[in-house]
Write a protein that holds these residues in place. Structure first.
Motif, PDB file in Angstrom:
ATOM      1  N   VAL A   1     -28.814 109.828 -12.140  1.00  0.00           N
ATOM      2  CA  VAL A   1     -27.739 110.387 -11.998  1.00  0.00           C
ATOM      3  C   VAL A   1     -26.102 109.296 -12.209  1.00  0.00           C
ATOM      4  CG1 VAL A   1     -26.334 111.241  -9.884  1.00  0.00           C
ATOM      5  CG2 VAL A   1     -28.430 111.482  -9.835  1.00  0.00           C
ATOM      6  N   PHE A   2     -25.689 109.782 -12.909  1.00  0.00           N
ATOM      7  CA  PHE A   2     -24.428 109.577 -13.486  1.00  0.00           C
ATOM      8  C   PHE A   2     -23.104 109.661 -13.290  1.00  0.00           C
ATOM      9  CE2 PHE A   2     -25.554 112.170 -17.422  1.00  0.00           C
ATOM     10  CZ  PHE A   2     -23.796 112.688 -17.726  1.00  0.00           C
ATOM     11  N   ALA A   3     -21.654 109.073 -13.142  1.00  0.00           N
ATOM     12  CA  ALA A   3     -20.603 109.726 -12.592  1.00  0.00           C
ATOM     13  C   ALA A   3     -19.357 109.739 -14.206  1.00  0.00           C
ATOM     14  CB  ALA A   3     -20.139 108.945 -11.476  1.00  0.00           C
ATOM     15  N   LYS A   4     -18.834 110.182 -14.347  1.00  0.00           N
ATOM     16  CA  LYS A   4     -17.714 110.082 -15.543  1.00  0.00           C
ATOM     17  C   LYS A   4     -16.818 109.267 -14.933  1.00  0.00           C
ATOM     18  CE  LYS A   4     -19.062 114.592 -17.803  1.00  0.00           C
ATOM     19  NZ  LYS A   4     -18.946 115.899 -18.117  1.00  0.00           N
ATOM     20  N   ILE A   5     -15.829 108.946 -15.125  1.00  0.00           N
ATOM     21  CA  ILE A   5     -15.665 108.019 -14.828  1.00  0.00           C
ATOM     22  C   ILE A   5     -14.545 107.381 -15.791  1.00  0.00           C
ATOM     23  CG2 ILE A   5     -14.291 105.608 -13.174  1.00  0.00           C
ATOM     24  CD1 ILE A   5     -17.615 105.543 -12.639  1.00  0.00           C
ATOM     25  N   SER A   6     -12.596 107.887 -15.402  1.00  0.00           N
ATOM     26  CA  SER A   6     -12.066 107.395 -16.633  1.00  0.00           C
ATOM     27  C   SER A   6     -12.053 105.798 -16.584  1.00  0.00           C
ATOM     28  CB  SER A   6     -10.488 107.309 -16.172  1.00  0.00           C
ATOM     29  OG  SER A   6     -10.178 107.200 -15.008  1.00  0.00           O
TER      30      SER A   6
ATOM     31  N   MET B   1     -23.196 114.082 -12.312  1.00  0.00           N
ATOM     32  CA  MET B   1     -24.534 115.063 -13.339  1.00  0.00           C
ATOM     33  C   MET B   1     -25.698 114.192 -12.948  1.00  0.00           C
ATOM     34  SD  MET B   1     -21.926 116.780 -14.247  1.00  0.00           S
ATOM     35  CE  MET B   1     -22.959 117.795 -15.478  1.00  0.00           C
ATOM     36  N   HIS B   2     -26.566 115.283 -12.629  1.00  0.00           N
ATOM     37  CA  HIS B   2     -28.023 114.969 -12.382  1.00  0.00           C
ATOM     38  C   HIS B   2     -28.746 114.942 -13.597  1.00  0.00           C
ATOM     39  CE1 HIS B   2     -32.251 116.600 -11.893  1.00  0.00           C
ATOM     40  NE2 HIS B   2     -32.664 115.496 -11.624  1.00  0.00           N
ATOM     41  N   ILE B   3     -29.353 114.319 -14.199  1.00  0.00           N
ATOM     42  CA  ILE B   3     -30.125 115.009 -15.505  1.00  0.00           C
ATOM     43  C   ILE B   3     -32.088 114.668 -15.103  1.00  0.00           C
ATOM     44  CG2 ILE B   3     -28.129 114.233 -17.234  1.00  0.00           C
ATOM     45  CD1 ILE B   3     -28.714 111.694 -17.756  1.00  0.00           C
ATOM     46  N   GLU B   4     -32.506 114.984 -16.160  1.00  0.00           N
ATOM     47  CA  GLU B   4     -33.655 114.776 -15.995  1.00  0.00           C
ATOM     48  C   GLU B   4     -33.671 114.691 -17.632  1.00  0.00           C
ATOM     49  OE1 GLU B   4     -35.724 118.845 -15.888  1.00  0.00           O
ATOM     50  OE2 GLU B   4     -35.364 118.567 -13.687  1.00  0.00           O
ATOM     51  N   PHE B   5     -35.245 114.019 -17.653  1.00  0.00           N
ATOM     52  CA  PHE B   5     -35.589 112.685 -19.433  1.00  0.00           C
ATOM     53  C   PHE B   5     -34.318 111.818 -19.117  1.00  0.00           C
ATOM     54  CE2 PHE B   5     -37.452 116.977 -19.505  1.00  0.00           C
ATOM     55  CZ  PHE B   5     -38.706 116.758 -19.654  1.00  0.00           C
ATOM     56  N   ALA B   6     -33.604 111.094 -18.834  1.00  0.00           N
ATOM     57  CA  ALA B   6     -32.944 110.492 -18.536  1.00  0.00           C
ATOM     58  C   ALA B   6     -32.869 109.477 -19.685  1.00  0.00           C
ATOM     59  CB  ALA B   6     -32.788 109.463 -17.208  1.00  0.00           C
ATOM     60  N   ASP B   7     -34.157 109.597 -20.694  1.00  0.00           N
ATOM     61  CA  ASP B   7     -34.180 107.833 -21.669  1.00  0.00           C
ATOM     62  C   ASP B   7     -33.407 109.138 -22.710  1.00  0.00           C
ATOM     63  OD1 ASP B   7     -35.910 110.268 -21.773  1.00  0.00           O
ATOM     64  OD2 ASP B   7     -37.646 108.356 -22.430  1.00  0.00           O
ATOM     65  N   ASP B   8     -33.182 110.392 -22.716  1.00  0.00           N
ATOM     66  CA  ASP B   8     -32.114 111.277 -23.626  1.00  0.00           C
ATOM     67  C   ASP B   8     -31.239 110.813 -23.525  1.00  0.00           C
ATOM     68  OD1 ASP B   8     -35.704 112.796 -24.875  1.00  0.00           O
ATOM     69  OD2 ASP B   8     -34.946 114.716 -23.011  1.00  0.00           O
ATOM     70  N   PHE B   9     -30.238 110.075 -22.788  1.00  0.00           N
ATOM     71  CA  PHE B   9     -29.131 109.989 -22.545  1.00  0.00           C
ATOM     72  C   PHE B   9     -28.780 108.637 -23.004  1.00  0.00           C
ATOM     73  CE2 PHE B   9     -29.419 114.072 -20.964  1.00  0.00           C
ATOM     74  CZ  PHE B   9     -28.643 114.575 -20.608  1.00  0.00           C
ATOM     75  N   PHE B  10     -30.010 108.138 -22.107  1.00  0.00           N
ATOM     76  CA  PHE B  10     -29.032 106.740 -22.228  1.00  0.00           C
ATOM     77  C   PHE B  10     -30.159 105.245 -22.577  1.00  0.00           C
ATOM     78  CE2 PHE B  10     -26.794 108.062 -18.665  1.00  0.00           C
ATOM     79  CZ  PHE B  10     -25.556 108.025 -18.970  1.00  0.00           C
ATOM     80  N   PRO B  11     -30.200 104.373 -23.067  1.00  0.00           N
ATOM     81  CA  PRO B  11     -31.204 103.260 -23.778  1.00  0.00           C
ATOM     82  C   PRO B  11     -32.383 103.515 -22.197  1.00  0.00           C
ATOM     83  CG  PRO B  11     -29.152 102.620 -23.855  1.00  0.00           C
ATOM     84  CD  PRO B  11     -29.237 103.581 -23.668  1.00  0.00           C
ATOM     85  N   ARG B  12     -33.219 103.403 -22.976  1.00  0.00           N
ATOM     86  CA  ARG B  12     -34.579 102.754 -21.869  1.00  0.00           C
ATOM     87  C   ARG B  12     -34.204 101.735 -21.216  1.00  0.00           C
ATOM     88  NH1 ARG B  12     -39.688 105.304 -20.857  1.00  0.00           N
ATOM     89  NH2 ARG B  12     -39.476 107.303 -22.327  1.00  0.00           N
ATOM     90  N   ASN B  13     -33.935 100.983 -21.828  1.00  0.00           N
ATOM     91  CA  ASN B  13     -34.210  99.388 -20.934  1.00  0.00           C
ATOM     92  C   ASN B  13     -33.066  99.553 -19.354  1.00  0.00           C
ATOM     93  OD1 ASN B  13     -32.447  99.164 -23.707  1.00  0.00           O
ATOM     94  ND2 ASN B  13     -31.652  97.389 -22.775  1.00  0.00           N
ATOM     95  N   TRP B  14     -31.990  99.922 -19.264  1.00  0.00           N
ATOM     96  CA  TRP B  14     -31.033 100.361 -18.762  1.00  0.00           C
ATOM     97  C   TRP B  14     -31.827 100.686 -17.703  1.00  0.00           C
ATOM     98  CZ3 TRP B  14     -28.339  96.151 -18.006  1.00  0.00           C
ATOM     99  CH2 TRP B  14     -27.808  95.055 -19.394  1.00  0.00           C
ATOM    100  N   LEU B  15     -32.595 102.151 -17.691  1.00  0.00           N
ATOM    101  CA  LEU B  15     -33.200 102.631 -15.941  1.00  0.00           C
ATOM    102  C   LEU B  15     -33.396 102.873 -15.477  1.00  0.00           C
ATOM    103  CD1 LEU B  15     -34.434 105.960 -18.961  1.00  0.00           C
ATOM    104  CD2 LEU B  15     -32.340 105.189 -17.986  1.00  0.00           C
TER     105      LEU B  15
END
Length: 275
Positions: free
Chosen positions: A204-209, A151-165
């Motif tokens: 960009v992030f991937a969904k992984i089992s 998946m491609h996302i905009e405004f990534a800090d709405d999804f993940f903690p900012r310190n990891w971006l």
């Protein structure tokens, strides 16, 4: 530490064990077997010999148990500082996995990434109560599927903690914690791998089992697959930057023509007419 050496044999901490030493520095260690923390070894008279080491949780142990004991707590020397750092897991293929539960200072995060290089973070997404709800809320505003599960996302800090971006290596978020995967919903038991990006707002992030992640680490495919996809992402980024520069250059020349060349041609034409 989970393991210490007793007569050159790796042993887990137990109340009745004595004569143990640290596998990294050789200092004497004692078993800490209370009820509040997981059983572990601690240096008797000095601080932990690895400045990066943090107290382990049961979450750490559960994750480590997915991999062979001989891959766990591998001491690696830093040739520049002389220090030794303990990789949570280092596979026989050279991949380092660091399981991160507590907050990590960005300076230390960068230092670890530069030291280990071929590594992946696995982050406990249940430590802070706001992290999973933020991820769910971010998903409601939409994302673009680049390929199945990616998946491609905009405004990534709405999804993940900012310190990891700004991480330079993949970061895998685990929102399950210690809950049973069999009773958890699909969103929580899925892992989410955030890839390094030139832009902290677009990601960009991937969904992984969980099984797929563990399997590809065990058989050595993880690094090759991630490197191939990151190379593909880098190539697309380079092509996009070239297109952007060419477009900017075209705008520049159009402005140049409009401001300087075109008026000059008009004046030259008028002079010829009146001769």
């Amino acid at each position: 530490m989970r393991f210490a050496l007793i007569d050159n044999e790796h042993m887990e901490a137990k109340p009745d064990l004595v004569g143990a030493v640290c596998p990294g520095c050789g200092a004497s260690v004692i078993a800490k077997c209370g009820t509040q923390k997981v059983h572990h070894w601690a240096h008797r008279n000095t601080r932990m010999c690895d400045s990066w080491w943090e107290t382990e949780t049961q979450w750490h142990r559960v994750w480590k148990n997915n991999f062979p004991v001989e891959w766990q707590e591998i001491f690696l020397p830093d040739e520049q500082t002389g220090e030794k750092h303990i990789a949570d897991v280092r596979t026989e293929y050279g991949l380092v996995i660091e399981f991160q539960h507590s907050f990590i200072n960005p300076v230390e995060r960068i230092s670890r990434e530069e030291f280990y290089k071929n590594m992946v973070w696995v982050v406990d997404g249940t430590r802070l109560s706001r992290d999973f709800p933020r991820f769910l809320k971010g998903g409601k505003f939409g994302s673009t599927e680049l390929k199945p599960g990616v998946m491609h996302i905009e405004f990534a800090d709405d999804f993940f903690p900012r310190n990891w971006l700004r991480s330079s290596v993949p970061v895998v978020f685990d929102f399950l914690g210690l809950d049973n995967p069999d009773s958890a919903d699909h969103i929580r038991k899925t892992l989410y791998c955030l890839f390094p990006s030139h832009d902290e707002y677009n990601a960009v992030f991937a969904k992984i089992s969980r099984k797929a992640f563990i399997k590809t680490v065990l058989n050595g495919e993880w690094s090759d697959r991630v490197r191939a996809y990151m190379d593909e992402m880098e190539q697309k980024y380079i092509e996009k930057e070239l297109q952007r520069k060419e477009s900017q250059q075209g705008v520049y020349y159009r402005k140049l023509y409009k401001v300087y060349i075109y008026p000059h041609r008009i004046k030259s034409t008028r002079r010829k007419r009146y001769k």
